[in-house]
Design a protein around this motif. Structure first.
Motif, PDB file in Angstrom:
ATOM      1  N   VAL A 169     -69.541   3.569  98.641  1.00 49.83           N
ATOM      2  CA  VAL A 169     -69.100   2.081  98.950  1.00 49.83           C
ATOM      3  C   VAL A 169     -70.254   1.274  99.920  1.00 49.83           C
ATOM      4  O   VAL A 169     -70.262   0.403  99.740  1.00 49.83           O
ATOM      5  CB  VAL A 169     -67.863   1.767  99.267  1.00 49.83           C
ATOM      6  N   ALA A 170     -70.724   2.201 100.917  1.00 51.78           N
ATOM      7  CA  ALA A 170     -71.587   1.903 102.029  1.00 51.78           C
ATOM      8  C   ALA A 170     -72.803   1.132 101.288  1.00 51.78           C
ATOM      9  O   ALA A 170     -73.203   0.237 102.063  1.00 51.78           O
ATOM     10  CB  ALA A 170     -71.793   2.809 102.728  1.00 51.78           C
ATOM     11  N   THR A 171     -73.217   1.409 100.128  1.00 53.22           N
ATOM     12  CA  THR A 171     -74.396   0.628  99.868  1.00 53.22           C
ATOM     13  C   THR A 171     -74.058  -0.567  98.874  1.00 53.22           C
ATOM     14  O   THR A 171     -74.943  -1.092  98.060  1.00 53.22           O
ATOM     15  CB  THR A 171     -75.324   1.653  99.184  1.00 53.22           C
ATOM     16  N   ASP A 172     -72.810  -0.743  98.492  1.00 55.70           N
ATOM     17  CA  ASP A 172     -72.300  -1.870  97.644  1.00 55.70           C
ATOM     18  C   ASP A 172     -73.011  -3.121  98.263  1.00 55.70           C
ATOM     19  O   ASP A 172     -72.721  -3.451  99.484  1.00 55.70           O
ATOM     20  CB  ASP A 172     -71.105  -1.878  97.592  1.00 55.70           C
ATOM     21  N   PRO A 173     -73.797  -3.985  97.358  1.00 61.37           N
ATOM     22  CA  PRO A 173     -74.427  -5.182  98.064  1.00 61.37           C
ATOM     23  C   PRO A 173     -73.412  -6.080  98.387  1.00 61.37           C
ATOM     24  O   PRO A 173     -73.844  -7.138  99.231  1.00 61.37           O
ATOM     25  CB  PRO A 173     -74.892  -5.765  96.626  1.00 61.37           C
ATOM     26  N   ARG A 174     -72.257  -6.092  98.105  1.00 68.57           N
ATOM     27  CA  ARG A 174     -71.133  -7.130  98.557  1.00 68.57           C
ATOM     28  C   ARG A 174     -71.065  -6.717 100.033  1.00 68.57           C
ATOM     29  O   ARG A 174     -70.374  -7.777 100.523  1.00 68.57           O
ATOM     30  CB  ARG A 174     -69.888  -6.889  97.835  1.00 68.57           C
ATOM     31  N   HIS A 188     -68.650  -5.713 107.750  1.00 67.00           N
ATOM     32  CA  HIS A 188     -68.460  -5.479 109.005  1.00 67.00           C
ATOM     33  C   HIS A 188     -66.913  -5.083 109.147  1.00 67.00           C
ATOM     34  O   HIS A 188     -66.513  -3.944 109.934  1.00 67.00           O
ATOM     35  CB  HIS A 188     -68.558  -6.734 109.848  1.00 67.00           C
ATOM     36  N   GLU A 189     -66.015  -5.674 108.511  1.00 65.55           N
ATOM     37  CA  GLU A 189     -64.652  -5.537 108.264  1.00 65.55           C
ATOM     38  C   GLU A 189     -64.505  -3.858 107.854  1.00 65.55           C
ATOM     39  O   GLU A 189     -63.707  -3.026 108.423  1.00 65.55           O
ATOM     40  CB  GLU A 189     -63.898  -6.267 107.180  1.00 65.55           C
ATOM     41  N   ARG A 190     -65.354  -3.355 106.943  1.00 62.42           N
ATOM     42  CA  ARG A 190     -65.056  -2.105 106.484  1.00 62.42           C
ATOM     43  C   ARG A 190     -65.722  -1.153 107.663  1.00 62.42           C
ATOM     44  O   ARG A 190     -65.009   0.069 107.707  1.00 62.42           O
ATOM     45  CB  ARG A 190     -66.224  -2.001 105.099  1.00 62.42           C
ATOM     46  N   ILE A 191     -66.708  -1.535 108.337  1.00 61.36           N
ATOM     47  CA  ILE A 191     -67.246  -0.688 109.243  1.00 61.36           C
ATOM     48  C   ILE A 191     -66.112  -0.550 110.368  1.00 61.36           C
ATOM     49  O   ILE A 191     -65.865   0.529 110.785  1.00 61.36           O
ATOM     50  CB  ILE A 191     -68.760  -1.089 110.168  1.00 61.36           C
ATOM     51  N   ALA A 192     -65.646  -1.556 110.829  1.00 61.80           N
ATOM     52  CA  ALA A 192     -64.578  -1.511 111.781  1.00 61.80           C
ATOM     53  C   ALA A 192     -63.278  -0.514 111.411  1.00 61.80           C
ATOM     54  O   ALA A 192     -62.982   0.058 112.259  1.00 61.80           O
ATOM     55  CB  ALA A 192     -64.100  -2.876 112.062  1.00 61.80           C
ATOM     56  N   ALA A 193     -63.032  -0.820 110.023  1.00 66.93           N
ATOM     57  CA  ALA A 193     -61.901   0.135 109.649  1.00 66.93           C
ATOM     58  C   ALA A 193     -62.305   1.718 109.806  1.00 66.93           C
ATOM     59  O   ALA A 193     -61.405   2.413 110.123  1.00 66.93           O
ATOM     60  CB  ALA A 193     -61.477  -0.430 108.246  1.00 66.93           C
ATOM     61  N   PRO A 202     -53.495   4.248 115.372  1.00 73.04           N
ATOM     62  CA  PRO A 202     -52.228   3.993 114.807  1.00 73.04           C
ATOM     63  C   PRO A 202     -52.597   2.763 113.766  1.00 73.04           C
ATOM     64  O   PRO A 202     -53.316   1.729 114.079  1.00 73.04           O
ATOM     65  CB  PRO A 202     -51.102   3.545 115.781  1.00 73.04           C
ATOM     66  N   GLY A 203     -51.962   2.901 112.477  1.00 74.30           N
ATOM     67  CA  GLY A 203     -52.059   1.771 111.340  1.00 74.30           C
ATOM     68  C   GLY A 203     -53.362   1.812 110.657  1.00 74.30           C
ATOM     69  O   GLY A 203     -53.441   1.206 109.748  1.00 74.30           O
ATOM     70  N   SER A 204     -54.322   2.694 111.028  1.00 75.62           N
ATOM     71  CA  SER A 204     -55.697   2.865 110.185  1.00 75.62           C
ATOM     72  C   SER A 204     -55.334   4.022 109.052  1.00 75.62           C
ATOM     73  O   SER A 204     -54.382   4.704 109.089  1.00 75.62           O
ATOM     74  CB  SER A 204     -56.785   3.483 111.096  1.00 75.62           C
ATOM     75  N   ASP A 205     -56.278   3.646 108.188  1.00 72.39           N
ATOM     76  CA  ASP A 205     -56.240   4.617 106.885  1.00 72.39           C
ATOM     77  C   ASP A 205     -57.731   4.499 106.387  1.00 72.39           C
ATOM     78  O   ASP A 205     -58.653   3.932 106.846  1.00 72.39           O
ATOM     79  CB  ASP A 205     -55.095   4.299 105.980  1.00 72.39           C
ATOM     80  N   ASP A 206     -57.714   5.174 105.247  1.00 76.64           N
ATOM     81  CA  ASP A 206     -58.957   5.552 104.538  1.00 76.64           C
ATOM     82  C   ASP A 206     -59.264   4.622 103.642  1.00 76.64           C
ATOM     83  O   ASP A 206     -60.481   4.742 102.803  1.00 76.64           O
ATOM     84  CB  ASP A 206     -59.141   6.777 103.928  1.00 76.64           C
ATOM     85  N   THR A 207     -58.717   3.533 103.231  1.00 76.17           N
ATOM     86  CA  THR A 207     -58.968   2.548 102.341  1.00 76.17           C
ATOM     87  C   THR A 207     -60.316   2.012 102.492  1.00 76.17           C
ATOM     88  O   THR A 207     -60.803   1.294 101.323  1.00 76.17           O
ATOM     89  CB  THR A 207     -57.792   1.579 102.269  1.00 76.17           C
ATOM     90  N   TRP A 208     -60.773   1.725 103.510  1.00 74.49           N
ATOM     91  CA  TRP A 208     -62.129   1.279 103.765  1.00 74.49           C
ATOM     92  C   TRP A 208     -63.129   1.935 103.008  1.00 74.49           C
ATOM     93  O   TRP A 208     -64.033   1.393 102.539  1.00 74.49           O
ATOM     94  CB  TRP A 208     -62.501   1.630 105.372  1.00 74.49           C
ATOM     95  N   ALA A 209     -63.030   3.177 102.770  1.00 78.85           N
ATOM     96  CA  ALA A 209     -63.906   3.974 101.780  1.00 78.85           C
ATOM     97  C   ALA A 209     -63.947   3.800 100.389  1.00 78.85           C
ATOM     98  O   ALA A 209     -64.728   4.226  99.684  1.00 78.85           O
ATOM     99  CB  ALA A 209     -63.807   5.518 102.188  1.00 78.85           C
TER     100      ALA A 209
END
Length: 278
Positions: A169-174, A188-193, A202-209
């Protein structure tokens, strides 16, 4: 994630971000309304755990790793952070005379100094830019070399690595802005997550990936037209700056050079006082 040393999950109090344009927040807002960026977004995660968080962002666009080391490490140490992010190297690998060993030595010097001063350090790996901007395919091997060395250097110092590069997902153009060099707001939101998850906040998870929903791919003609627009709008001006020895960061200073509460941003009384000497 580097598990050599587990970070605290009871809340960091003083977070300082070091780096270049990605950490400054380019692609997420603008210079008129203000830049946000992944480091600001990570600070929001941190403040949810510890509302008394103090945050500084020393990053300046265009900086190579050696400049981040020379210009930002000293001020960062003076702020006595208990958490620091160090992200640099992309500007280095785009230079003709890239030296992966030298770049990572400069990053590692920052890792060592900050951890010795008692800070926990988090860093990122670099996505495969050849998949984001086809013109960058000739330097893909540089990305892989840089990432491999970052992981080794981080392990030596107990630095947490948000290893975004290993996820498709890190190279998805979006996740990338129109210039293909800076993350989009979603990126930026995904990088922060990713950083929050690597730090086990606390409260974080792997949905960013997780991958984004499928999208319709442009036709061959549309793709070619997009490449021409990108070359004229972004590649050409970038090459001209390199030719004349200029940088996008010339004359710029850090957007948030002092530790402040998270809600003390540009235009706030705290920030105005810092800039006017009050």
């Amino acid at each position: 994630m580097n598990t050599a040393e587990q970070p605290r999950t009871d809340g960091f109090r003083r977070y300082v971000a070091l780096g270049d344009s990605q950490t400054e927040g380019l692609g997420d807002g603008d210079d008129v309304g203000g830049l946000r960026g992944w480091a600001d977004r990570l600070a929001e995660h941190l403040a949810a755990v510890n509302p008394s968080l103090q945050y500084a962002n020393l990053a300046v666009r265009g900086r190579v790793a050696g400049q981040v080391l020379a210009e930002q490490l000293g001020p960062a140490l003076d702020l006595r952070p208990d958490l620091a992010s160090v992200v640099a190297g992309v500007n280095d690998l785009l230079r003709p005379r890239f030296d992966a060993d030298r770049t990572v030595r400069e990053l590692e010097e920052m890792f060592a100094a900050l951890t010795a001063a008692g800070a926990h350090v988090v860093t990122l790996t670099v996505p495969d830019i050849g998949r984001i901007a086809p013109v960058a395919r000739p330097v893909r091997h540089r990305v892989f070399a840089l990432n491999a060395r970052i992981r080794v250097a981080a392990a030596r110092h107990g630095v947490t690595v948000a290893d975004t590069a290993v996820h498709a997902v890190a190279t998805d153009p979006r996740l990338w802005s129109a210039d293909r060099l800076h993350a989009s707001p979603l990126g930026h939101e995904r990088i922060a997550a990713a950083a929050a998850y690597a730090l086990r906040l606390p409260g974080s998870d792997d949905t960013w990936a997780r991958p984004l929903p499928p999208q319709e791919l442009p036709g061959r003609g549309q793709a070619a037209a997009a490449e021409l627009r990108w070359a004229a709008g972004f590649l050409g001006p970038w090459l001209l700056r390199r030719l004349y020895g200029r940088s996008s960061g010339d004359g710029r200073t850090a957007k948030r050079p002092r530790l402040m509460p998270l809600d003390a941003g540009p235009g706030s009384p705290e920030e105005t006082g810092l800039r006017t000497g009050v």
